[in-house]
Write a protein that holds these residues in place. Structure first.
Motif, PDB file in Angstrom:
ATOM      1  N   MET A 215       0.711  -1.247  -0.072  1.00  0.00           N
ATOM      2  CA  MET A 215      -0.073   0.157   0.020  1.00  0.00           C
ATOM      3  C   MET A 215       0.939   1.166  -0.093  1.00  0.00           C
ATOM      4  N   LEU A 216       0.863   2.157  -0.777  1.00  0.00           N
ATOM      5  CA  LEU A 216       1.140   3.548  -0.928  1.00  0.00           C
ATOM      6  C   LEU A 216       0.279   4.534  -0.316  1.00  0.00           C
ATOM      7  N   VAL A 217       0.987   5.170   0.384  1.00  0.00           N
ATOM      8  CA  VAL A 217       0.326   6.350   1.254  1.00  0.00           C
ATOM      9  C   VAL A 217       0.846   7.534   1.131  1.00  0.00           C
ATOM     10  N   ALA A 218      -0.098   8.731   0.699  1.00  0.00           N
ATOM     11  CA  ALA A 218       0.342   9.982   0.590  1.00  0.00           C
ATOM     12  C   ALA A 218      -0.235  10.891   1.608  1.00  0.00           C
ATOM     13  N   ARG A 219       0.653  11.862   2.212  1.00  0.00           N
ATOM     14  CA  ARG A 219       0.261  12.331   3.438  1.00  0.00           C
ATOM     15  C   ARG A 219       0.274  14.080   3.271  1.00  0.00           C
ATOM     16  N   ASN A 220      -0.693  14.656   3.539  1.00  0.00           N
ATOM     17  CA  ASN A 220      -0.530  16.068   3.372  1.00  0.00           C
ATOM     18  C   ASN A 220       0.723  16.794   4.453  1.00  0.00           C
ATOM     19  N   PRO A 221       1.547  17.384   4.000  1.00  0.00           N
ATOM     20  CA  PRO A 221       2.430  17.868   4.930  1.00  0.00           C
ATOM     21  C   PRO A 221       2.110  19.060   5.613  1.00  0.00           C
ATOM     22  N   TYR A 222       1.196  19.571   5.227  1.00  0.00           N
ATOM     23  CA  TYR A 222       0.708  20.813   5.830  1.00  0.00           C
ATOM     24  C   TYR A 222      -0.332  20.422   7.208  1.00  0.00           C
ATOM     25  N   THR A 223      -1.017  19.449   7.111  1.00  0.00           N
ATOM     26  CA  THR A 223      -1.695  18.899   8.237  1.00  0.00           C
ATOM     27  C   THR A 223      -1.297  17.758   8.932  1.00  0.00           C
ATOM     28  N   GLY A 224      -0.429  16.991   8.201  1.00  0.00           N
ATOM     29  CA  GLY A 224       0.067  15.788   8.828  1.00  0.00           C
ATOM     30  C   GLY A 224      -1.133  14.594   8.357  1.00  0.00           C
ATOM     31  N   ASN A 225      -2.109  14.655   7.803  1.00  0.00           N
ATOM     32  CA  ASN A 225      -3.436  13.821   7.448  1.00  0.00           C
ATOM     33  C   ASN A 225      -3.009  13.005   6.394  1.00  0.00           C
ATOM     34  N   ILE A 226      -3.580  11.971   6.207  1.00  0.00           N
ATOM     35  CA  ILE A 226      -3.454  11.285   5.034  1.00  0.00           C
ATOM     36  C   ILE A 226      -4.259  11.655   3.898  1.00  0.00           C
ATOM     37  N   VAL A 227      -3.687  11.741   2.683  1.00  0.00           N
ATOM     38  CA  VAL A 227      -4.459  12.269   1.735  1.00  0.00           C
ATOM     39  C   VAL A 227      -5.189  11.360   0.850  1.00  0.00           C
ATOM     40  N   GLU A 228      -4.373  10.251   0.563  1.00  0.00           N
ATOM     41  CA  GLU A 228      -4.843   8.918  -0.182  1.00  0.00           C
ATOM     42  C   GLU A 228      -3.826   7.797   0.298  1.00  0.00           C
ATOM     43  N   GLU A 229      -4.489   6.542   0.354  1.00  0.00           N
ATOM     44  CA  GLU A 229      -3.771   5.494   0.313  1.00  0.00           C
ATOM     45  C   GLU A 229      -4.494   4.670  -1.082  1.00  0.00           C
ATOM     46  N   TYR A 230      -3.330   4.121  -1.502  1.00  0.00           N
ATOM     47  CA  TYR A 230      -3.797   3.332  -2.824  1.00  0.00           C
ATOM     48  C   TYR A 230      -2.782   2.270  -2.771  1.00  0.00           C
ATOM     49  N   PRO A 231      -3.438   1.062  -3.548  1.00  0.00           N
ATOM     50  CA  PRO A 231      -2.641  -0.036  -3.790  1.00  0.00           C
ATOM     51  C   PRO A 231      -1.526  -0.123  -5.010  1.00  0.00           C
ATOM     52  N   ALA A 232      -0.324  -0.618  -4.563  1.00  0.00           N
ATOM     53  CA  ALA A 232       0.618  -0.626  -5.419  1.00  0.00           C
ATOM     54  C   ALA A 232       0.387  -1.339  -6.619  1.00  0.00           C
ATOM     55  N   LEU A 233       0.975  -1.565  -7.633  1.00  0.00           N
ATOM     56  CA  LEU A 233       0.642  -2.521  -8.607  1.00  0.00           C
ATOM     57  C   LEU A 233       1.291  -3.898  -8.394  1.00  0.00           C
ATOM     58  N   THR A 234       0.918  -5.003  -8.475  1.00  0.00           N
ATOM     59  CA  THR A 234       1.603  -6.223  -8.158  1.00  0.00           C
ATOM     60  C   THR A 234       2.590  -6.338  -9.412  1.00  0.00           C
ATOM     61  N   THR A 235       3.299  -7.496  -8.991  1.00  0.00           N
ATOM     62  CA  THR A 235       4.443  -7.593  -9.801  1.00  0.00           C
ATOM     63  C   THR A 235       3.937  -7.950 -11.224  1.00  0.00           C
ATOM     64  N   GLU A 236       3.064  -9.114 -11.181  1.00  0.00           N
ATOM     65  CA  GLU A 236       2.518  -9.079 -12.606  1.00  0.00           C
ATOM     66  C   GLU A 236       1.716  -7.962 -13.446  1.00  0.00           C
TER      67      GLU A 236
END
Length: 453
Positions: free
Chosen positions: A1-22
């Motif tokens: 899982m890849l997590v993007a976090r807003n550096p102004y608030t410290g809150n998570i902006v988005e969590e999204y699955p990384a591509l599988t190897t395939e």
């Protein structure tokens, strides 16, 4: 899982699955299969696509600037111009690629001998978070105009920015999969480099990560271009225009909250004007406003991640403990987000942390030099060699010093910057190869010699 976090608030902006190897190998295959059709187009046909993409970037400028502000903290008043610069890069290569890659006839024992420049195939660009649009197009525009297709592995901090960049190609009607977005986790990067359909790798990031990328690519005998860290010196002599020098030094240091490889990080000042110039720097730094990067009045946004801020504060603390003076800032703020105050360190010496290491944040180091000889020695006393600057009213001295500075580019009485029209890159631990200008587009082509009798 890849997590993007807003550096102004410290809150998570988005969590999204990384591509599988395939999945990510399939995406690389998509770009690989798009290569034949793309490289077969004429320069003017490819150029028309790039110009259409540039138009889409400009049309979506506000949304892209706001996305960068939320994902990595760049003030929107900087984000908009960054998008414009990315669009200009696309247009510049659309207009000039054919001239840069024209056939070169060379005299030999043949009836006709020449060198032609042909694309390598499918490239992998591994990009950082600090200039999501500009650094993407610095890689994409010349590579695409040369006829390559591009896999774009952007930083996990900026997934929204990466998607918007990829979407610009779709909206522009570009041939499918000439640019492929590759959201994968860091441990998957090695396997992506090793995919046999990847012909070469462009990497922008830290020297430590760059060494790993180079080692993997080297083991596969794949060409790389590395644009790595910097600890750029800015020499200021007594005969310079001191107000102009102070203005530019401060601007260079605080762009993107100081998170720039080519920022002026070590200000080396002639001894007889040292105190005067330090005061000029401080008076300008004190006027800068930290705040919400979505506000147009904000000069400096937050540091992109908590760990980066922690490391920056360690560097400041160790430098002060070693005897430097902290005239401004230097304290770790409380509250949400990852802000770090504008900091001015004076009396910095060669053995101190902030002199030896790259500082990635709004921290300026002022260093005294007795004369130009000591200034050059101090400037070159670094493992890095990305950019450098010299401020002086003596034109002949400026030319001599520019030749002696160990860097990939030198600005005389001006700011070190990247420009699509001029090559950019470093030496020593700042990397190798060149991006931009006529030199950059020739990094990822086959200079093929043809001999005819």
């Amino acid at each position: 899982m890849l997590v993007a976090r807003n550096p102004y608030t410290g809150n998570i902006v988005e969590e999204y699955p990384a591509l599988t190897t395939e999945q990510f190998h399939q995406r690389i295959g998509d770009a690989y299969r798009a290569f034949d059709g793309w490289q077969a187009l004429t320069f003017s046909e490819r150029g028309a696509v790039l110009k259409a993409v540039a138009a889409e970037l400009r049309a979506d400028k506000v949304r892209l600037a706001e996305t960068m502000a939320v994902e990595m903290g760049k003030p929107v008043k900087e984000g908009g111009p960054e998008v414009e610069k990315a669009a200009f890069c696309a247009e510049y290569y659309a207009d000039n690629a054919e001239a840069f890659l024209q056939r070169e006839e060379l005299a030999s024992d043949a009836s006709l001998s020449y060198v032609c420049y042909q694309p390598l195939g499918t490239l992998l660009g591994i990009l950082p978070w600090n200039a999501p649009a500009w650094l993407a197009f610095r890689y994409l525009a010349p590579a695409l105009m040369a006829g390559n297709t591009c896999v774009m592995k952007h930083d996990p901090n900026v997934p929204g920015s990466a998607r918007l960049i990829a979407e610009a190609f779709v909206r522009a009607g570009a041939p499918e999969n000439i640019v492929v977005n590759l959201p994968i986790e860091t441990p998957q990067v090695e396997e992506a480099i090793r995919d046999p359909r990847i012909a070469a790798v462009s990497f922008t990031g830290s020297a430590v990560a760059g060494a790993k990328v180079a080692a993997v690519a080297g083991s596969e005998i794949k060409r790389t271009v590395l644009e790595l860290g910097g600890s750029d010196p800015c020499i200021v002599m007594a005969d310079a225009d001191l107000d102009a020098a102070a203005d530019v030094a401060v601007l260079s240091r605080i762009i993107n909250a100081g998170q720039s490889c080519i920022a002026a990080k070590r200000i080396i000042i002639e001894e007889r004007i040292y105190e005067d110039f330090c005061q000029r720097l401080q008076s300008r730094l004190e006027k800068l406003k930290l705040g919400d990067p979505l506000e147009m009045t904000t000069d400096i946004g937050p540091i992109a991640r908590a760990d980066l801020r922690d490391n920056l504060h360690r560097q400041v603390s160790e430098t002060v403990a070693a005897g430097a003076q902290c005239r401004q800032g230097g304290n770790m703020p409380e509250g949400p987000g990852f802000f770090y105050p504008v900091t001015l360190l004076t009396e910095v010496k060669e053995h101190m942390c902030a002199f030896k290491e790259e500082t990635f944040g709004p921290v300026m180091c002022a260093i005294s030099a007795s004369d130009i000889e000591e200034a050059v020695q101090l400037a070159n006393e670094t493992p890095y060699g990305l950019g450098a600057a010299i401020w002086t009213g003596n034109a002949e001295l400026a030319r001599q010093v520019a030749d002696r500075l160990e860097a990939g580019q030198v600005a005389v009485n001006g700011i070190v910057k990247t420009d699509p029209r001029l090559p950019s890159g470093g030496i020593k631990r700042s990397g190798y190869g060149r991006e931009l200008g006529p030199h950059g587009i020739r990094e990822f082509v086959n200079a093929k010699q043809i001999w005819i009798k």
